[in-house]
Scaffold this active site. Structure first.
Site, PDB file in Angstrom:
ATOM      1  N   HIS A 117     -34.227  32.851   3.460  1.00 64.87           N
ATOM      2  CA  HIS A 117     -34.635  34.148   3.264  1.00 64.87           C
ATOM      3  C   HIS A 117     -36.143  34.188   3.593  1.00 64.87           C
ATOM      4  O   HIS A 117     -36.820  33.057   3.460  1.00 64.87           O
ATOM      5  CB  HIS A 117     -34.414  34.515   1.525  1.00 64.87           C
ATOM      6  N   ASP A 177     -30.458  45.234  -9.511  1.00 65.43           N
ATOM      7  CA  ASP A 177     -31.462  45.177  -8.675  1.00 65.43           C
ATOM      8  C   ASP A 177     -31.532  46.224  -7.668  1.00 65.43           C
ATOM      9  O   ASP A 177     -32.757  46.707  -7.400  1.00 65.43           O
ATOM     10  CB  ASP A 177     -31.615  43.989  -7.580  1.00 65.43           C
ATOM     11  N   ARG A 198     -38.915  51.104  -8.419  1.00 70.32           N
ATOM     12  CA  ARG A 198     -40.142  50.351  -8.228  1.00 70.32           C
ATOM     13  C   ARG A 198     -40.795  50.852  -6.951  1.00 70.32           C
ATOM     14  O   ARG A 198     -41.816  50.848  -6.691  1.00 70.32           O
ATOM     15  CB  ARG A 198     -39.943  48.985  -7.792  1.00 70.32           C
ATOM     16  N   SER A 218     -35.851  39.780  -7.921  1.00 68.16           N
ATOM     17  CA  SER A 218     -35.130  40.754  -6.905  1.00 68.16           C
ATOM     18  C   SER A 218     -34.351  39.887  -5.850  1.00 68.16           C
ATOM     19  O   SER A 218     -33.332  40.156  -5.292  1.00 68.16           O
ATOM     20  CB  SER A 218     -36.065  42.015  -6.645  1.00 68.16           C
ATOM     21  N   LYS A 270     -30.018  38.386  -5.294  1.00 67.01           N
ATOM     22  CA  LYS A 270     -29.297  38.715  -4.271  1.00 67.01           C
ATOM     23  C   LYS A 270     -28.820  37.525  -3.346  1.00 67.01           C
ATOM     24  O   LYS A 270     -27.638  37.247  -3.057  1.00 67.01           O
ATOM     25  CB  LYS A 270     -30.036  39.323  -3.406  1.00 67.01           C
TER      26      LYS A 270
HETATM   27  N1  URA Z   1     -37.506  42.221  -1.168  1.00 64.81           N
HETATM   28  C1  URA Z   1     -36.611  42.312  -2.169  1.00 64.81           C
HETATM   29  O1  URA Z   1     -35.650  42.028  -2.014  1.00 64.81           O
HETATM   30  N2  URA Z   1     -36.913  42.677  -3.427  1.00 64.81           N
HETATM   31  C2  URA Z   1     -38.504  42.799  -3.600  1.00 64.81           C
HETATM   32  O2  URA Z   1     -38.687  43.284  -4.661  1.00 64.81           O
HETATM   33  C3  URA Z   1     -39.296  42.776  -2.555  1.00 64.81           C
HETATM   34  C4  URA Z   1     -38.809  42.415  -1.319  1.00 64.81           C
END
Ligand code: URA
Length: 447
Positions: free
Chosen positions: A82, A161, A168, A183, A187
């Protein structure tokens, strides 16, 4: 339980129990907790942060708000990467086929571009026909058959999320490290991975612009990964100039294809991009138990480029997800934007800086990025750099070329791109690309 009491507790710096978090979050997903109360809670988190226990609980509840994909029937150690995102960051397009070509399965769920940073999903969707909206069953088939799969967040993956991130975004509560970490990791943990490599970018073009904030985020992400029993290694990498030369969806695919075909040795312009891609992919191959060290992993990845197996893995992936292999094999047939404009240097010297944030924002104005999640993007638009930091430059040399269909932005884009290049009389010292490594043993400099 009383919602107002929970918000007040967090506002005063208290720690919420698992039961309290569950009440709040499952209530929010079901619609029992209204946006205004969740917004107040998120703002309290923004100011008060979360303890380690709370961060792990929050991540677990986000993860289990949806489906956790089971890939246990796929042999091998499944590893993903990631990145917190940056300008010109097309590493995933190069890394995923390389790692899969080395025999490590790569299940990848990626995001879209937002603001000045790009998103892997948009880049993939610039390939005609490429589907990122696979069902979970199709996702499993592709990873089984090809060894790599790249999709977007489905409605089954971490729905808490998805709902909370949208809130957010409009309540100025994105920039909160425990919320970001929960968050991202909810995932990633839902993908069915066994191990994870994290690329936390730092600098002007990054989500986190200071080294201290990037380090705090990297430590939190690695701690969550390890807390969930996944081998996790994080890197802090430099994002002070765009990565590689292309910014914009199809343009980045073209650069990535060039790197996978081994063009890097010929034009020598994507060296910073490949340095990052090799370190991250080598680490994935190491975590995937196909190499005894990161260095051996890097060598294997280099070999996968040299023998063409990484490029052919990309073609297999594109074919499996409905994309046009013909478009990749014949890059020059892709539709051209209406306007292509060159920016020339008015000074002599060396490129001292390239403001990646400014180029990322200009890229949006060209049509290649989004300010709001529902903005439509132009896949062809973008910027190609002709010079990178440290290059010598003469008056009249080409600094960049930009591409767009929008006539009304030409003058402003030309000025902004020219201003993003700072020319200096002396050759600047080149900054390291890979700054720190964070793993279960702590933090060290990368060498
Ligand atoms: N990317 C995400 O998946 N979540 C966040 O909160 C910020 C960046």
């Amino acid at each position: 339980m009383n919602l107002v009491e929970l918000i007040r507790k967090k506002r005063e710096g208290g720690s919420l129990s698992e039961e309290e978090f569950r009440f709040l979050m499952s209530g929010y997903v079901k619609g029992d907790v209204p946006d205004y109360q969740m917004s107040a809670f998120l703002m309290a988190c923004y100011f008060q942060g979360m303890s380690r226990e709370e961060t792990l609980t929050f991540t677990r509840l986000m993860l289990h708000s949806g489906q956790v994909i089971d890939l246990s029937e796929i042999p091998g150690v499944k590893v993903d990467k990631h990145s917190t995102g940056g300008v010109g960051d097309k590493v995933s397009l190069i890394l995923a086929p390389m790692v899969a070509a080395c025999g490590v399965p790569v299940p990848m769920i990626s995001g879209r571009s937002l603001g000045h940073t790009g998103g892997t999903l948009d880049k993939l969707e610039s390939i005609p026909g490429f589907r990122t909206d696979l069902t979970i069953s199709e996702y499993k088939h592709v990873i089984h058959d090809v060894g790599v799969v790249m999709i977007g967040q489905t409605k089954e993956i971490a729905p808490a999320d998805k709902k909370m991130y949208a809130l957010r975004d409009v309540t100025a509560t994105v920039e909160c490290i425990p919320l970001i970490a929960g968050s991202i990791m909810s995932k990633k943990l839902a993908e069915g991975i066994d191990a994870l490599v994290l690329d936390v970018k730092t600098g002007r073009g990054a989500f986190m612009q200071t080294h201290d904030r990037s380090m705090e985020l990297a430590k939190t992400l690695v701690d969550i990964g390890i807390g969930f029993g996944k081998e996790t290694i994080g890197f802090i990498t430099n994002m002070n100039q765009p990565l590689g030369v292309a910014i914009g969806n199809w343009l980045e695919v073209v650069e990535a294809v060039g790197c996978l075909r081994g063009a890097i040795g010929k034009n020598n312009t994507s060296t910073d991009l490949m340095e990052v891609a090799y370190v991250l992919s080598g680490t994935m191959v190491y975590l995937g138990k196909k190499a005894k060290s990161i260095e051996e992993g890097i060598e294997k990845c280099k070999k996968s480029i040299a023998d063409g197996s990484a490029y052919h893995k990309l073609l297999d992936l594109i074919r499996a997800q409905g994309g046009s292999v013909d478009a990749i094999e014949n890059l020059e047939r892709y539709p051209l934007p209406k306007f292509a404009m060159e920016i020339k240097s008015s000074e002599q010297g060396f490129i001292g800086e390239i403001d990646s944030f400014e180029l990322g924002m200009t890229n949006i104005s060209l049509g290649a990025g989004r300010e709001k999640m529902d903005d439509i993007i132009d896949m062809k638009a973008g910027i190609v750099l002709k010079k990178k930091v440290g290059d010598a430059v003469d008056i009249g040399d080409s600094l960049a070329v930009f591409y767009t269909d929008r006539e009304d932005v030409l003058t402003a884009a030309r000025k902004r791109i020219a201003k993003a290049f700072k020319i200096s009389a002396v050759k600047p010292e080149l900054k390291l690309m890979i700054l720190d490594v964070i793993d279960k043993n702590g933090v060290r400099k990368f060498s």
